[in-house]
Write an enzyme that holds these catalytic residues in place. Structure first.
Site, mmCIF file in Angstrom:
data_model
loop_
_atom_site.group_PDB
_atom_site.id
_atom_site.type_symbol
_atom_site.label_atom_id
_atom_site.label_comp_id
_atom_site.label_asym_id
_atom_site.label_seq_id
_atom_site.Cartn_x
_atom_site.Cartn_y
_atom_site.Cartn_z
ATOM 1 N N TYR A 149 0.794 -1.299 0.124
ATOM 2 C CA TYR A 149 0.048 0.088 -0.130
ATOM 3 C C TYR A 149 0.605 1.224 -0.033
ATOM 4 O O TYR A 149 0.415 2.199 -0.364
ATOM 5 C CB TYR A 149 -0.771 0.117 1.231
ATOM 6 C CG TYR A 149 -2.263 -0.667 0.977
ATOM 7 C CD1 TYR A 149 -2.276 -2.003 0.718
ATOM 8 C CD2 TYR A 149 -3.383 0.041 1.208
ATOM 9 C CE1 TYR A 149 -3.531 -2.534 0.744
ATOM 10 C CE2 TYR A 149 -4.591 -0.589 0.683
ATOM 11 C CZ TYR A 149 -4.658 -1.954 0.645
ATOM 12 O OH TYR A 149 -5.878 -2.580 0.477
ATOM 13 N N ASP A 184 -2.563 -18.080 0.410
ATOM 14 C CA ASP A 184 -3.622 -18.783 -0.553
ATOM 15 C C ASP A 184 -4.273 -19.864 0.072
ATOM 16 O O ASP A 184 -5.472 -20.123 0.074
ATOM 17 C CB ASP A 184 -3.042 -19.166 -1.910
ATOM 18 C CG ASP A 184 -1.732 -19.825 -1.851
ATOM 19 O OD1 ASP A 184 -1.273 -20.100 -0.448
ATOM 20 O OD2 ASP A 184 -1.270 -20.813 -2.777
ATOM 21 N N ASP A 188 -6.536 -7.424 3.282
ATOM 22 C CA ASP A 188 -7.808 -6.469 2.755
ATOM 23 C C ASP A 188 -8.539 -7.654 2.186
ATOM 24 O O ASP A 188 -9.752 -7.719 2.283
ATOM 25 C CB ASP A 188 -7.121 -5.629 1.821
ATOM 26 C CG ASP A 188 -8.106 -4.998 0.871
ATOM 27 O OD1 ASP A 188 -8.890 -4.321 1.770
ATOM 28 O OD2 ASP A 188 -7.887 -4.752 -0.298
ATOM 29 N N ASP A 210 -12.402 -9.291 3.677
ATOM 30 C CA ASP A 210 -13.853 -9.345 2.673
ATOM 31 C C ASP A 210 -14.378 -10.833 2.756
ATOM 32 O O ASP A 210 -15.435 -10.792 2.719
ATOM 33 C CB ASP A 210 -13.144 -8.736 1.295
ATOM 34 C CG ASP A 210 -13.547 -7.472 1.231
ATOM 35 O OD1 ASP A 210 -13.569 -6.644 2.452
ATOM 36 O OD2 ASP A 210 -14.102 -6.900 0.066
ATOM 37 N N LYS A 231 3.303 -15.371 2.078
ATOM 38 C CA LYS A 231 3.554 -16.149 0.862
ATOM 39 C C LYS A 231 5.089 -16.266 0.778
ATOM 40 O O LYS A 231 5.889 -15.665 0.085
ATOM 41 C CB LYS A 231 3.067 -15.426 -0.377
ATOM 42 C CG LYS A 231 1.688 -15.638 -0.781
ATOM 43 C CD LYS A 231 1.324 -16.938 -1.052
ATOM 44 C CE LYS A 231 1.719 -17.490 -2.546
ATOM 45 N NZ LYS A 231 1.557 -18.777 -3.058
HETATM 46 C C1 IPM Z 1 -10.689 -1.373 3.278
HETATM 47 C C2 IPM Z 1 -11.013 -0.560 2.090
HETATM 48 C C3 IPM Z 1 -9.608 0.367 1.622
HETATM 49 C C4 IPM Z 1 -8.288 -0.822 1.493
HETATM 50 C C5 IPM Z 1 -9.813 1.239 0.461
HETATM 51 C C6 IPM Z 1 -11.077 1.911 0.698
HETATM 52 C C7 IPM Z 1 -8.545 2.120 0.374
HETATM 53 O O1 IPM Z 1 -11.017 -1.680 0.971
HETATM 54 O O2 IPM Z 1 -10.461 -0.906 4.224
HETATM 55 O O3 IPM Z 1 -10.541 -2.505 3.286
HETATM 56 O O4 IPM Z 1 -7.943 -1.157 0.395
HETATM 57 O O5 IPM Z 1 -7.468 -0.768 2.545
HETATM 58 MN MN MN Z 2 -10.933 -3.643 1.664
#
Ligand code: IPM
Ligand code: MN
Length: 370
Positions: A142, A226, A250, A254, A193
């Site tokens: 990042y 993975d 990240d 999700d 990884k």
């Molecule tokens: C998260 C989001 C952010 C990230 C974006 C909005 C920059 O997806 O907080 O998970 O990638 O960290």
């Molecule tokens: Mn995210």
């Protein structure tokens, strides 16, 4: 009663709608003498770009640095797809994370009993799930330099992102993981990884060394990221605390969100180092979901992740454990009554909008407060 200074940054899309529910909750808590909160508001993301041509202003950064906690909604949307990369909506959030040094991002994935059927996985896989994804938040790809697109002059371009981690960055996030695990089920799974990436080799080494030196009582396991993603959907209850880098964190968070039924359910806390003098730390609380431009402005968004993020602020910044527990109980009780926003509704369920969900949670708070 000590007063807590909150900076509210609703942002874009559904951000302001879900933040409105937190504002109601704060007003309710103030009125019931359950804490004393002072709030200020600022712009971030695309809405800030529209007003100031940057995604966050220096003045707002100063307010964030002096607040006791920042409560953040969401940023981004198609309206700002064309703005320069440096001032895109997401840059405001990344600047907050980096400059406040919020290196530890806690993303608890908890499946409320009433929602076990809302998950895309079978009930028995997710029922009772309670895991913590701990994401490193101020390093890795990042922020690594160089980060460039170069014109090679032959009709080709080259894009470079840099994944970089120093020992101290891996060590401090691992320490948070082991400390969290000690208060939970005492197990840490580290994901990287190391079979492909040098940063993975170092990550593995630093976690292993710290464990040997200071945390032998905690069970430590290593998993390639993975395979970890696969195990998260195959058998998520095997995990307790998962510690991983910024990018893997990240993605894996999700995935974990869907185990709980919806991205609209996952809260997060981003924490800095504890200041030894004041015993306080910089902190920002935000839902894991984004700005959901498809439903923005329609009053349909699920405010639970935002409200649960506020509960995390009470827990991790203000030591208000009883009050944090109460909010989480109020959420569970609301769900038990069958009250659902569209994202967590089953076939044929009646659905409510954002404000009704917020009102229902506050009504449960009334009941719990007696
Ligand atoms: C998260 C989001 C952010 C990230 C974006 C909005 C920059 O997806 O907080 O998970 O990638 O960290
Ligand atoms: Mn995210």
């Amino acid at each position: 009663m000590a007063s807590h200074k909150l900076l509210l940054l609703p942002g874009d899309g559904i951000g302001p709608e879900v933040m409105a529910e937190v504002k109601k909750l704060i007003a309710w808590m103030n009125a019931h003498k359950m804490g004393s909160f002072e709030t200020e508001e600022g712009l971030v993301g695309g809405s800030c770009y529209d007003a100031h041509k940057v995604s966050i202003t220096d003045a707002t950064m100063e307010k964030a640095a002096s607040a006791d906690a920042v409560i953040f909604g969401s940023v981004g949307g198609p309206k700002w797809d064309g703005v320069p990369y440096e001032v895109r909506p997401e840059a405001g959030l990344l600047r907050l994370r980096k400059e406040l040094q919020l290196y530890a991002n806690l993303r608890p994935a908890v499946t409320y009993p009433a929602l076990a059927d809302a998950s895309s996985l079978k009930r028995e896989l997710v029922e009772g799930l309670d895991i913590m994804i701990l994401r490193e938040l101020t390093g890795g790809v990042y922020f690594g330099e160089p980060k460039t697109i170069t014109d090679l002059g032959n009709g080709q371009k080259r894009a470079v992102d840099t994944q970089v981690y120093d020992t101290y960055e891996i060590e401090r996030i691992s320490r948070v993981a082991f400390e969290l695990a000690r208060k939970r089920r005492n197990k840490v799974t580290s994901m990287e990884k190391r079979n492909v990436m040098k940063s993975g080799v170092l990550w593995n080494e630093v976690v292993t060394d710290l464990h040997k030196r200071e945390y032998k009582d905690v069970q430590l396991e290593h998993m390639l990221a993975d395979a970890g993603g696969m195990q998260l959907v195959r058998n998520p209850k095997q995990f307790d605390v998962i510690v991983t880098d910024n990018l893997f964190g990240d993605m894996l968070s999700d995935v974990a969100a869907m185990l709980t039924g919806s991205l609209g359910m996952l809260a997060s806390a981003s924490l800095g180092e504890v200041n030894p003098k004041t015993k306080t730390r910089k902190s920002l609380y935000e839902p894991v979901h984004g700005s959901a431009p498809d439903i923005a402005g329609k009053g349909l968004a699920n405010p639970i992740a935002m409200i649960a993020s506020f509960a995390m602020a009470l827990r991790y910044s203000f030591g208000m454990i009883k009050e944090a527990d109460m909010i989480e109980k109020a959420i569970a009780a609301t769900l038990d009554k069958g009250i659902r926003t569209a994202d967590i509704a089953g076939k044929g369920d009646k659905t409510v909008g954002t404000t009704q969900m917020g009102d229902a949670i506050i009504a449960e708070m009334e009941t719990l407060a007696g």
